[in-house]
Design a protein around this motif. Sequence first.
Motif, short mmCIF file in Angstrom:
data_model
loop_
_atom_site.label_atom_id
_atom_site.label_comp_id
_atom_site.label_asym_id
_atom_site.label_seq_id
_atom_site.Cartn_x
_atom_site.Cartn_y
_atom_site.Cartn_z
N TYR A 171 0.85 -1.20 0.00
CA TYR A 171 0.00 0.00 0.00
C TYR A 171 0.89 1.26 0.00
O TYR A 171 0.62 2.22 -0.72
CB TYR A 171 -0.88 -0.05 1.24
CG TYR A 171 -1.78 1.15 1.46
CD1 TYR A 171 -3.03 1.23 0.85
CD2 TYR A 171 -1.38 2.19 2.30
CE1 TYR A 171 -3.87 2.32 1.08
CE2 TYR A 171 -2.20 3.28 2.54
CZ TYR A 171 -3.44 3.34 1.92
OH TYR A 171 -4.27 4.42 2.15
N ASP A 215 2.57 1.64 -3.41
CA ASP A 215 1.61 2.07 -4.42
C ASP A 215 1.24 3.54 -4.28
O ASP A 215 0.87 4.20 -5.25
CB ASP A 215 0.31 1.24 -4.32
CG ASP A 215 0.55 -0.21 -4.69
OD1 ASP A 215 1.60 -0.51 -5.28
OD2 ASP A 215 -0.33 -1.05 -4.37
N ASN A 216 1.30 4.04 -3.03
CA ASN A 216 0.84 5.40 -2.79
C ASN A 216 1.97 6.39 -2.50
O ASN A 216 1.71 7.50 -2.03
CB ASN A 216 -0.16 5.40 -1.63
CG ASN A 216 -1.45 4.71 -2.03
OD1 ASN A 216 -2.27 5.26 -2.75
ND2 ASN A 216 -1.61 3.46 -1.60
N ALA A 221 -7.20 -2.50 7.23
CA ALA A 221 -6.53 -2.34 5.92
C ALA A 221 -7.53 -1.82 4.88
O ALA A 221 -7.23 -0.89 4.12
CB ALA A 221 -5.94 -3.68 5.48
N ASP A 234 -8.34 2.01 4.52
CA ASP A 234 -7.11 2.80 4.33
C ASP A 234 -6.23 2.83 5.58
O ASP A 234 -5.70 3.86 5.96
CB ASP A 234 -7.44 4.24 3.87
CG ASP A 234 -7.86 4.26 2.42
OD1 ASP A 234 -7.40 3.37 1.67
OD2 ASP A 234 -8.66 5.12 2.06
N TYR A 235 -6.11 1.71 6.20
CA TYR A 235 -5.23 1.55 7.36
C TYR A 235 -5.59 2.52 8.48
O TYR A 235 -4.76 3.27 9.00
CB TYR A 235 -3.75 1.63 6.93
CG TYR A 235 -3.39 0.44 6.08
CD1 TYR A 235 -2.96 -0.74 6.65
CD2 TYR A 235 -3.58 0.47 4.71
CE1 TYR A 235 -2.69 -1.86 5.88
CE2 TYR A 235 -3.33 -0.65 3.92
CZ TYR A 235 -2.89 -1.81 4.52
OH TYR A 235 -2.64 -2.91 3.77
#
Length: 554
Positions: free
Chosen positions: A468, A471-472, A537, A540-541
Amino acid sequence: MSSTQQDQRQAGAKERVNDFDALIVGAGFSGLYALHKLRDEMGLSARVLEAGDGIGGTWYWNRYPGARSDTSSWIYCYSFSEELRQEWQWSERYPQQNEVLSYLEYVADKFDLNRDIQLRTRVTEATFDEETERWEVRTETGDVVTARFLIAALGALSASNVPDIPGIENFAGDWYHTAEWPHEGVDFTGKRVGVIGTGATGTQVATELAEQADHLTVFQRTPNYALPLGNHPLDTEDRRRYKENYEEIWEWVRHNFSGHDYDLIGKNLQEATPEERERAFQERYDRGGFGLWLGNYDDLLENREANDIVSEWVREKIQERIDDPVTAEKLTPRDHAFGTKRVPLEAGYYEIFNRDNVKLVDVKKAPILEITETGLRTQDGDYELDVLVFATGFDAMTGPFERIDIRGRGGELLCDKWAEGPRTYLGLMSAGYPNLFTITGPQSPSVLTNIPVAIEQHVDWVSGAIQYMLDNGLSVVEPTRDAEDEWVEHSQEVAYATLFPQSATWYMGANIPGKPQVFLPYLGGLGPYRQKCDEVAANDYEGFAFANQKETNA
Ligand code: NAP
C-alpha cells in the motif's frame, strides 16, 4: 597495510551490500516466510539476520530430549504454497524437533532463501534515523546494515530464562537450559539429573530423562494440568486424507479462535447434563491434544463454576495415574484454574513418578536456596546431582525486544516506552517506531494460537501494508497514539473478562521477577483478530499515520 590490501578491502566493502528495502531479524518460521514474501512475491531487496548458526528459530535452539510440537503436523507448517503442502510428508501427528527443523530447512532450500540469510549475526541495536527515514541496525559482529522496513521476527519464546539462583558458578557438574541445548546432545547414562520446571518443556524432557538417567529429581514449583498428547504415526491413508482436504482444513484454522483444529462445543457447560459432560470430557481426553482446553464448553475459561468442574475432572485423571498418594497430591494443581496456564501435553509423564529412579520435590513448599558444588539445596535438604537441566521457560513476548537496544523517534528506547507493559496497535506496530513491524508480537494472538497460522496472517498483513505504501508513494507508517491507547485498553479488557489474569503465568509476565503484570497476548481470538486487521486495511489503514515520500527518497 599495503596499498594493494587497502584497495582490496575498500573494493570488498563496496561490494558488500548493506542497505536493503527490508531487514528481517530472525530466521524461524516468521523470518523465512517474511523473506519469501517480501523478496520473491514483492520484489524487494531483503536480508535476514540470524543469531544462530543455522535457521529454524525455536526448532534450531530447543533440541532437548523429548522436544516435539504439540500441534497437529499438517497445520503446524506453512500453507502459502500448495506444492509444498503436497510434497512434504509428515511422519507423526506431533513431529519431533528434528523433523520440524528438517521441514524448515527443506523450505529454505526449496525457495532459495539461504542466500539472503546471514547466520551467526546477533542484532544488538536498531535505531530509526529521522532524517533518512531508515533503520540503522548494528550487530554483535560489528556489521552496520540499513533498511527502510524492519521486521522483528524474533519469536515470542526466544529469550530464555535462567533464574537467578545463587551459587551456579560453584556447581561441579554440567548445566543446560532446554532452549540452548548443545548440538552434540548430552549423555545422561549413569548420571544423577535434576530438572527444574514442569511446564510444557519440563514435562517433555523429564519423561525422556527418566529413561536415560540413572536417577532423576524433578523440582516442581507449580503442578500443571497436563493432558495426554495422543501421538501416533501417520500412514499413507492419513496423509491422503489431510492432503485432499488441505484447503478446507486451512480455511477453518485461519478463521477459528485458536488456529488449531478444535472448535468450542457451542454451548455453556451448565446447559449440558452431567452425563453429556462426562462423555464430552472423556472423548477429548481419549483423543489426545488440546481438545479439553480449546475445544470444550464455551464458558470454561470465563466462568469459575464451570471451570471448577473441568478442573476437578482433570485432577482426578492425574491422581488415578500415580501410585503413591503423597506424590499424587503434589502433582495435583489446586492453585489455579484449568487452562489459564499453558496446558502441557504429555506421553507417560505421570507414570515416571511410579518409577524407583524418579523423585518429585516440591520447591514451592521448600524453596530452592542455592546451587552448591554437588547439587541443589532447598529448604528441606541437599540433592546431589551430576547434571542440572533448567526447563525454566522464557522472558516471553517482550523479552526478545528488551535484549536489543531499539530506538525510535527522539532516540526513545522501546523498553522504556514498554516499562509498564507493551504498547502496540494490533500487536503489529508501536507509535514512535515507524516502519518497524513485529511478527506475533505482544498484544497479538500469537502464543494463544497455533503459531504458524498466526505468522502467515501477520506476514501477509505486513506485506499488504508495505505494498500500500509503495503504491501510494508513502515513506513511513506508524500507529497513532489514540489507536494504540485504544488497542492496549481493549486487549486488557478482553483478558480481564476471563479467568486468565487470575493465575500467575508467563502470559502475565509473572515468571520474571520485576516484570510488569500485564496480560501479554491478545485473547480475542485469531479469527476475530484477522477480521479486525482486514477491516483496518480496507479502511485505508485506519489508526495508522503515513508520511509522504520525501523528494530525496522518491
Ligand atoms: P514455562 O511454561 O514458563 O515453565 C517453566 C517452568 O519452570 C515452570 O514450571 C516454572 O514454575 C518453573 N520455574 C521457573 N523459574 C523457577 C524457579 N526459579 N524455581 C523453580 N521453578 C521455576 O516454560 P516452558 O515449559 O519452556 O514452556 C514455555 C512455552 O513454550 C510453553 O508454554 C509453550 O507455549 C512453548 N512450548 C511448546 C512446546 C510444544 O509445542 N511442544 C514445548 C515446550 C514449550 P511456575 O509454574 O511456578 O512458574
